[in-house]
Design a protein around this motif. Structure first.
Motif, PDB file in Angstrom:
ATOM      1  N   TYR A  75      77.630  35.370  15.104  1.00  0.00           N
ATOM      2  CA  TYR A  75      77.229  35.279  16.505  1.00  0.00           C
ATOM      3  C   TYR A  75      77.744  36.498  17.263  1.00  0.00           C
ATOM      4  O   TYR A  75      78.810  37.027  16.945  1.00  0.00           O
ATOM      5  CB  TYR A  75      77.832  34.028  17.146  1.00  0.00           C
ATOM      6  N   ALA A  99      79.993  39.995  22.299  1.00  0.00           N
ATOM      7  CA  ALA A  99      79.888  40.680  23.596  1.00  0.00           C
ATOM      8  C   ALA A  99      79.427  39.702  24.675  1.00  0.00           C
ATOM      9  O   ALA A  99      78.458  38.957  24.479  1.00  0.00           O
ATOM     10  CB  ALA A  99      78.913  41.849  23.504  1.00  0.00           C
ATOM     11  N   PHE A 100      80.134  39.668  25.797  1.00  0.00           N
ATOM     12  CA  PHE A 100      79.800  38.824  26.942  1.00  0.00           C
ATOM     13  C   PHE A 100      79.737  37.343  26.562  1.00  0.00           C
ATOM     14  O   PHE A 100      79.011  36.566  27.156  1.00  0.00           O
ATOM     15  CB  PHE A 100      78.500  39.313  27.596  1.00  0.00           C
ATOM     16  N   ASN A 101      80.504  36.984  25.542  1.00  0.00           N
ATOM     17  CA  ASN A 101      80.485  35.628  24.995  1.00  0.00           C
ATOM     18  C   ASN A 101      81.913  35.231  24.599  1.00  0.00           C
ATOM     19  O   ASN A 101      82.844  36.037  24.710  1.00  0.00           O
ATOM     20  CB  ASN A 101      79.565  35.625  23.762  1.00  0.00           C
ATOM     21  N   LEU A 102      82.093  34.003  24.159  1.00  0.00           N
ATOM     22  CA  LEU A 102      83.369  33.514  23.638  1.00  0.00           C
ATOM     23  C   LEU A 102      83.083  32.806  22.324  1.00  0.00           C
ATOM     24  O   LEU A 102      82.138  32.008  22.259  1.00  0.00           O
ATOM     25  CB  LEU A 102      84.002  32.507  24.616  1.00  0.00           C
ATOM     26  N   LEU A 103      83.861  33.095  21.290  1.00  0.00           N
ATOM     27  CA  LEU A 103      83.653  32.457  19.989  1.00  0.00           C
ATOM     28  C   LEU A 103      84.889  31.641  19.611  1.00  0.00           C
ATOM     29  O   LEU A 103      85.922  32.208  19.243  1.00  0.00           O
ATOM     30  CB  LEU A 103      83.357  33.509  18.915  1.00  0.00           C
ATOM     31  N   PRO A 104      84.789  30.307  19.706  1.00  0.00           N
ATOM     32  CA  PRO A 104      85.954  29.465  19.407  1.00  0.00           C
ATOM     33  C   PRO A 104      86.114  29.230  17.903  1.00  0.00           C
ATOM     34  O   PRO A 104      86.320  28.100  17.461  1.00  0.00           O
ATOM     35  CB  PRO A 104      85.642  28.181  20.177  1.00  0.00           C
ATOM     36  N   VAL A 120      87.686  36.592  22.151  1.00  0.00           N
ATOM     37  CA  VAL A 120      87.160  36.971  23.471  1.00  0.00           C
ATOM     38  C   VAL A 120      86.677  38.426  23.429  1.00  0.00           C
ATOM     39  O   VAL A 120      87.104  39.207  22.578  1.00  0.00           O
ATOM     40  CB  VAL A 120      88.239  36.794  24.569  1.00  0.00           C
ATOM     41  N   PRO A 121      85.760  38.795  24.335  1.00  0.00           N
ATOM     42  CA  PRO A 121      85.181  40.144  24.311  1.00  0.00           C
ATOM     43  C   PRO A 121      86.112  41.213  24.880  1.00  0.00           C
ATOM     44  O   PRO A 121      85.838  41.821  25.914  1.00  0.00           O
ATOM     45  CB  PRO A 121      83.893  39.996  25.124  1.00  0.00           C
TER      46      PRO A 121
END
Lengths: 352, 352
Positions: free
Chosen positions: A196, A199-204, A247-248
């Protein structure tokens, strides 16, 4: 003065290039440096203290005559090659997770548990980046007030997943701003099935999923913290739980840490005073001047920054704090070189 | 069928433009729409359901004949104008913090405490964005298992600080990628003294600082949560603490929520099942398929997404979860319009 032959294993990665820099800046009297990488990188050139060094292929024979190995080439490489280096007389400081949970291998943050260095049998493990900065911040609290429980939520930088992940994140950022479609092939974790954009997103998700829905990164924070603070990865008198989020941000992790201490009379001012005196820590905690740790300010430095120290207004002895450090330096390369400096200064490179 | 004259106060901002959109898509039978803004924006054109609407200056007289006011023009504007609108017979749903802590003003999330709508005296407050998505996620847990304590760390998007903050963040992002110096004049909060770049950074300050080192945003999460779930902003039988952090994401907040329930026999599967049935919630929780909430996927939707539900392995009845929602829709414009829909469907616009 005794001097040391040092090998850096995995010298071309995000951490590896910083291992070279940190070694250049260290107090270790370096006789020679060998830069080792995969066959693919062998023959490339790098520099150490202004002199050109040709990168060599990492093989067991490459460790002949080496005193200290600084390793950051991935867990499988460490598992295969570090025992070979030890056989040939080297002491290895390993930045991968390969040996961290081995009860025979010290897991060391020099500011926190340097006494463990004396017990090494050739391999010393460097903890996970997100664990290191947290235990540096918690150490003075642990010493003075005792700790019952830690609940941490991380804000981890892209570079924690390596140079290629960092490159991918920057490309995604450019594509997003140019209204192009983002394409992800590495993050959240190269070895998993789906990828995924960060950028401009959060990946948990950091690393792969394990039991009960925890990621391996979360598992590491829980068990490494126990091993470092209590010398027992399954210690039950210190409870730890973690939620790890990518985090980005390119470099430097943030952590929101909730800590319940044993001494219920401890005040936020007590905690702040203890942290201010903690080794390796810079206190940045002045709300009236909007002073608090920020990743952009931590990049390129060796310290762990702590601020936003506040009491949980409804739980005596519980506090919130915010911890930031350069994940590639204190979280990796600097902690590794700092361990090597301690081995040298305490004459533990070749224990009798 | 009864129809309603609706005014949108602050129609040109990040939330205001979405109030127009959400009203267009709502079930409310709209007779007329009036778009109100500052004198500076008066005369500009906008559209509602394809028809041009001229923006008018917000004055007390502008509310004559209006049934419903949707307000998002800042706290001082709401304080000054909403009592004037109420005097003229309108019911106001206020998206600012002006009236939230007034014991006479219901603070409402329709999925959570719709019964409070009946008690309104002309003004209904829309909670803070970060509070709304958390209480939506917690409501089914609160109902079925009771909640003792909540510890939340937020990952809040730039748009929560308004359209100009969002524009500044995008400009900083471009400048950083072009190796130019970033300049910050708005974030972390326009009204404070110092400003820092958000792009590729983390800012652990949202709104201004208050007592004991908490920001106003954190204060809001603590007291609004108590008011919404227990109808008492100082309730002591639900403990809440918060750390609020601005992250370089344009839209949709993430939240790492640690919740201690009263029923110590509750399992993660019980919590997951309750949340799956919760109103306004989409469960995204399948680690085996790397399914978890992500801000990029939530943008433009009205739901609250919950995943990463895990037991604290060392504390019975305690769970970690990860909550994401579009802060401009469920966190603001949609919650406001949803309240208006309920007022209309329950005939509470002009209570007898």
């Amino acid at each position: 003065m005794r001097t040391y032959n040092v090998a850096i294993l995995g010298a071309t990665g995000a951490v590896g290039t910083r291992l070279v820099q940190q070694l250049e800046q260290s107090t270790i009297p370096v006789a020679s440096v060998k830069l080792l990488a995969s066959a693919r990188s062998a023959g490339k050139k790098a520099t150490f203290k202004g002199e050109e060094v040709t990168i060599e292929e990492a093989t067991p024979e490459a460790f002949v005559g080496i005193d200290i190995v600084l390793a950051s080439a991935g867990g499988s490489v460490s598992k295969r090659l570090l025992p070979e280096a030890v056989k040939r007389g080297a002491v290895c400081i390993d930045n991968t997770s390969a040996f961290r949970m081995d009860p025979e291998v010290p897991l060391v943050v020099p500011e926190v548990n340097p006494e463990q260095l004396k017990k090494h049998h050739g391999i010393i493990a460097n903890p996970n980046c997100s664990t290191i900065q947290m235990v540096v911040a918690l150490k003075p609290v642990f010493e003075k007030f005792g700790i019952e429980q830690v609940i941490v939520s991380t804000y981890q930088a892209a570079s924690g997943a390596g140079q290629s992940a960092l490159n991918e994140f920057f490309q995604e950022s450019r594509d997003y701003l140019d209204d192009k479609e983002m394409s992800a092939e590495i993050l959240p974790t190269a070895s998993d099935k789906k990828h995924y954009p960060l950028a401009f997103n959060l990946l948990p998700q950091i690393d792969v999923f394990e039991d009960e829905g925890y990621t391996h990164e979360e598992w590491k924070m829980i068990h490494e913290t126990k091993k470092i603070l209590l010398n027992d990865m399954n210690a039950t008198d210190l409870k730890v739980t973690a939620t790890c989020v990518r985090v980005p941000v390119p470099i430097s992790h943030g952590e929101s840490v909730y800590v319940q201490v044993k001494d219920k009379k401890a005040t936020a001012q007590d905690i702040r005073a203890a942290i201010a005196e903690g080794e390796g820590i810079v206190l940045q905690d002045d709300p009236s001047q909007q002073i608090y740790p920020q990743p952009l300010n931590a990049v390129g430095t060796r310290e762990t920054y702590v601020g936003r120290i506040r009491p949980d207004q409804e739980n005596a002895g519980a506090f919130n704090m915010w911890v930031v450090s350069d994940n590639l330096l204190k979280g990796a390369a600097w902690n590794t070189v700092e361990i090597a400096e301690r081995l040298v200064s305490e004459d533990l490179v070749h224990p009798q």
